[in-house]
Scaffold this motif. Structure first.
Motif, short mmCIF file in Angstrom:
data_model
loop_
_atom_site.label_atom_id
_atom_site.label_comp_id
_atom_site.label_asym_id
_atom_site.label_seq_id
_atom_site.Cartn_x
_atom_site.Cartn_y
_atom_site.Cartn_z
N PRO A 28 1.20 -1.26 -0.07
CA PRO A 28 -0.19 -0.08 -0.05
C PRO A 28 0.35 1.31 -0.13
O PRO A 28 0.92 2.34 -1.25
CB PRO A 28 -0.77 -0.06 1.37
CG PRO A 28 -1.07 -1.75 1.25
CD PRO A 28 0.57 -2.38 1.12
N MET A 29 2.24 1.04 0.60
CA MET A 29 2.81 3.22 1.13
C MET A 29 3.36 2.79 -0.50
O MET A 29 3.38 4.16 -1.00
CB MET A 29 3.86 2.15 1.67
CG MET A 29 3.42 2.90 2.94
SD MET A 29 2.75 3.87 3.70
CE MET A 29 2.16 4.62 5.12
N LEU A 30 3.97 1.84 -0.78
CA LEU A 30 5.26 1.75 -2.60
C LEU A 30 4.07 2.72 -2.96
O LEU A 30 3.96 2.98 -4.11
CB LEU A 30 5.04 0.44 -3.21
CG LEU A 30 6.32 0.59 -3.75
CD1 LEU A 30 7.56 0.89 -3.78
CD2 LEU A 30 6.45 -1.23 -4.14
N TYR A 31 2.57 1.78 -3.37
CA TYR A 31 1.17 1.71 -4.39
C TYR A 31 1.02 3.32 -4.25
O TYR A 31 0.73 4.09 -5.24
CB TYR A 31 0.48 1.26 -4.47
CG TYR A 31 0.05 -0.10 -5.15
CD1 TYR A 31 2.06 -0.45 -5.46
CD2 TYR A 31 -0.71 -1.21 -5.14
CE1 TYR A 31 1.74 -1.71 -6.09
CE2 TYR A 31 0.01 -2.32 -5.50
CZ TYR A 31 1.21 -2.69 -6.11
OH TYR A 31 0.93 -3.90 -6.15
N MET A 32 0.90 3.62 -3.13
CA MET A 32 0.85 4.83 -3.02
C MET A 32 1.56 6.38 -3.45
O MET A 32 0.46 7.28 -3.95
CB MET A 32 0.32 5.60 -1.12
CG MET A 32 -0.67 5.18 -0.59
SD MET A 32 -2.62 6.17 -0.90
CE MET A 32 -1.79 7.78 -0.04
N GLY A 33 2.98 5.95 -3.09
CA GLY A 33 3.91 6.61 -3.79
C GLY A 33 3.65 6.41 -5.46
O GLY A 33 3.70 7.69 -6.21
N GLY A 93 7.42 3.26 1.13
CA GLY A 93 7.79 1.95 0.87
C GLY A 93 8.53 1.89 0.14
O GLY A 93 8.66 0.16 0.49
N VAL A 94 9.47 2.11 -0.26
CA VAL A 94 11.01 1.67 -0.92
C VAL A 94 11.55 1.32 0.39
O VAL A 94 12.52 -0.20 0.10
CB VAL A 94 11.40 2.42 -1.77
CG1 VAL A 94 13.13 2.12 -1.88
CG2 VAL A 94 11.53 2.92 -3.42
N SER A 112 10.91 0.02 -8.76
CA SER A 112 10.53 1.08 -7.69
C SER A 112 11.47 2.26 -7.42
O SER A 112 10.49 3.81 -6.97
CB SER A 112 9.82 0.14 -5.95
OG SER A 112 11.04 0.10 -5.07
N PHE A 113 12.29 1.59 -7.87
CA PHE A 113 13.48 3.17 -7.25
C PHE A 113 13.81 4.41 -8.70
O PHE A 113 13.89 5.53 -8.42
CB PHE A 113 14.86 2.53 -7.25
CG PHE A 113 16.40 2.86 -6.47
CD1 PHE A 113 16.34 4.48 -5.94
CD2 PHE A 113 17.27 3.81 -7.32
CE1 PHE A 113 17.19 4.81 -5.26
CE2 PHE A 113 18.79 4.10 -6.64
CZ PHE A 113 18.77 4.80 -5.78
N MET A 114 13.44 3.58 -9.56
CA MET A 114 13.29 5.14 -10.53
C MET A 114 12.83 6.46 -10.47
O MET A 114 12.83 7.56 -10.56
CB MET A 114 13.05 4.02 -11.63
CG MET A 114 14.91 4.04 -12.31
SD MET A 114 14.30 2.52 -14.26
CE MET A 114 13.22 1.86 -13.94
#
Length: 668
Positions: A175-180, A222-223, A249-251
């Motif tokens: 969820p945190m990663l997708y929010m970003g 998220g990362v 996710s890093f890019m």
């Protein structure tokens, strides 16, 4: 019946997205206030239907409805209830439903919390988000429907959730990663809306900046959570593998970091408008590219979800339409994107754009390193591997000038800065940084050139940040108007956000430098009662016990750790067996401390009853994630700055001076 209602809700959400993409945009074009006003209820409707669909799928997991193909493939009746709830995003279909749920959440947030922004701009922004939503909902309904049935024949039990995902980290991380990821769609929508309207002044940057900071903060967390999960769950002792999906996710994070700085320059100095718009387009484009990599099956990774080529082609088509269309519009409006501000070669503007260049170069390195092996194979030239040494070496070359400029930039003035005026400060900062790095490095038994370099860079950021704060408050203190504490309180939340972000990066850099240089590993063969000494710690292998979890059995190795004869920790490393999927998983035993982690992973049992163990001592590794959370907190501080709340008052006053009462009502 519940599943059919969920599927119907997705169709209705798609209808709302279609209407949202048409009516507000047309209303803004013809200046029809009622059509523009439809944007808010349509955004709310899309959100409500998506929430309902998500609730229906969650109901299917909780009630073990294995007539749903997705539930049968991702859950099991023995799965604990909290994992059943989070298993909703444990596979491709459900995780994409979570994606569109978060997308609709960002959309409705823009609709509800943009009262200060003119209705035409809000209408265009929401309409663009509606257009993107159409692609997402069509993708789900046509290729990845989580409500597909297995009727009339369905299994009596499910295949179970991937054991890798049966972990607390995977409850929070996606969820945190997708929010970003998805949050950058708002920055993208603001940029495209500005291009469409031709309103390419600095105002759109101010409107977009808090949303971009929020997305960047979520993505930072998220990362970091993904890195933390890989560290303690996979049992290999590392925190970043340069896995293609990790890179995906890093890019966006790298480009997002460049974007939040570029937005600040555009807002304050009305320059770099063209560059800022391009970064906004790039950040969301890279988020979509990450979606393609994870869900197309072109890459093999523990993080990937799908291997269906038809899904990959659909997302690839969506990528082409969104990125191609936005770049075409960008090229059309390019002549209007010239900045009006003037600045000298040595100024804060140039230093900020310099760091943007290094961040963009780092993104390009990761992009090429991730995609080149894939392209090389697809064109028939065989397989090649680009691993961690390549990325580490390239990032070392890029991070040194990046950190150098990172320290100088905040000390510099806008428009023009005399190098002579900064010479003494920078010389003192460099001397203090080198001295501190040498002292810290001397506390370790062996010295490392790379650790010293990393520490010098970290302390450089810390020292120059302190100098910048002193530079800001000194005039108020010397005038006798305020005390030191009062002067510090006068600094804005946005400024403290910058300070927090920079210090957080320094903390992360310290963690990376020290754990990379001084991490100690040993693979040992041990019987109960054996001991091994590592970095001053004595690891005593006590025994192995067995226990049964709700859906697994486990061998648990118990290890006591002593330092100078005193017991400092007891860790339990597990080897779990999941009978449904016939998988064996390693659960590392970790004793975490502020300055070190003691890490034990249980290997295989050997023929004579001995066990293989992997033991690590990892100095300062938790500082990597601590720094990330400090950076994210800096983003939250910046969002809280009152000037973003004062925008409403400014627009109201302007509206009251106009002769158009309808517009004034809309702005209020």
């Amino acid at each position: 019946m519940v599943a059919e209602l969920g599927n119907f809700a997705l169709v209705m959400a798609l209808m709302m997205g279609i209407l949202l993409s048409i009516y507000p945009m047309w209303g803004a074009y013809v200046n029809h206030s009622r059509m523009m006003a439809m944007a808010k209820p349509l955004a709310i409707g899309m959100f409500v239907f998506t929430v309902f669909a998500y609730a229906c799928l969650t109901h299917g997991f909780i009630t073990d409805d294995f007539s749903l193909a997705y539930v049968a493939n991702t859950s099991n009746s023995t799965l604990p209830i909290y994992y059943k709830i989070t298993a909703v995003w444990g596979g491709h279909e459900g995780s994409f439903l979570l994606w569109v749920l978060i997308f609709s959440t960002w959309t409705v947030a823009v609709a509800l919390f943009s009262k200060a922004i003119p209705i035409k701009m809000v209408a265009r922004v929401l309409s663009i988000l509606g257009m993107v939503a159409i692609g997402f909902y069509l993708f789900m309904l046509l290729t990845s429907n989580p409500f597909d049935r297995l009727l009339p024949f369905f299994p009596i039990d499910g295949k179970d959730l991937n054991p890798l995902l049966q972990d607390i980290g995977m409850i929070i991380h996606p969820p945190m990663l997708y929010m970003g990821y998805v949050g950058f769609s708002v920055a993208f929508a603001f940029a495209i809306a500005a291009l469409i309207s031709g309103q390419l002044d600095s105002t759109w940057a101010r409107w977009s900046r808090p949303w971009t900071l929020a997305a960047w903060s979520f993505l930072t967390v998220g990362v970091a959570l993904g890195s933390w999960w890989a560290y303690y769950e996979l049992g290999w002792g590392g925190w970043w593998f340069w896995d293609p999906v990790e890179n995906a996710s890093f890019m966006p994070w790298l480009i997002g970091t460049a974007l939040i700085h570029s937005l600040a320059v555009t807002e304050k100095r009305k320059v770099f408008k063209s560059w800022t718009v391009l970064l906004a387009i790039s950040a969301f484009s890279l988020s979509l590219l990450g979606t393609f990599l994870v869900r197309s099956g072109v890459l093999v990774s523990v993080h990937s979800f799908a291997s269906d080529p038809s899904r990959g082609l659909f997302i690839l088509g969506l990528l082409v339409v969104i990125i191609g269309g936005s770049l075409a519009l960008y090229a059309y409006r390019a002549p209007q994107l010239k900045g009006n501000g003037r600045y000298q070669l040595f100024s804060r503007e140039v230093l900020l754009i310099g760091n943007n260049v290094f961040l963009s170069a780092a993104t390009l390195v990761v992009l090429l390193g991730t995609l080149l092996p894939l392209v090389h194979k697809e064109i028939g030239m065989g397989s090649i591997s680009i691993g961690a040494p390549f990325f580490n070496q390239m990032f070392t070359y890029l991070i040194v000038p990046f950190v150098l400029i990172m320290g100088i930039g905040p000390l510099s003035r806008w428009k023009s800065q005399s190098p002579q005026a900064l010479y003494k400060q920078l010389l003192i900062a460099f001397a203090l940084s080198v001295s501190a790095a040498v002292l810290v490095n001397a506390s370790f038994e062996q010295s490392s050139y790379m650790a010293t370099l990393g520490l010098v860079m970290s302390f450089w950021i810390v020292v120059t940040t302190i100098m910048e704060i002193r530079q800001r408050i000194e005039p108020q203190i010397t005038s006798g108007k305020y005390s030191i504490l009062q002067s510090l309180q006068k600094l804005t939340p946005s400024h403290w956000g910058m300070v927090s972000g920079h210090l957080g990066f320094a903390v992360t850099l310290i963690g990376i430098a020290l754990v990379s240089a001084y991490n100690v590993e040993r693979n040992v063969r041990m019987a109960p009662g054996d001991s091994v000494t590592l970095q001053g710690y004595e690891f005593v292998f006590k025994n192995v016990s067995e226990y049964s979890g709700p859906n697994f059995t486990a061998d648990v190795g118990h290890v006591d750790v002593y330092q100078q004869g005193n017991k400092v920790a007891s860790v339990a490393a597990e080897k779990r067996f999941y009978p449904v999927q016939r998988n064996v998983m390693t659960e590392a035993g970790i004793d975490s401390g502020f300055t070190r982690d003691l890490f034990v992973a249980l290997g295989e049992q050997l023929k004579n009853g001995d066990w293989s163990l992997r033991i690590y001592v990892k100095p300062f590794i938790n500082w990597i994630w601590l720094g990330a959370f400090i950076m994210a907190f800096g983003g939250v501080l910046s969002i809280s700055d009152k000037r973003y709340r004062m925008t409403k008052i400014v627009h109201k006053s302007k509206a009251n001076k106009t002769s158009n009462p309808t517009l004034a009502e809309q702005l209020s």
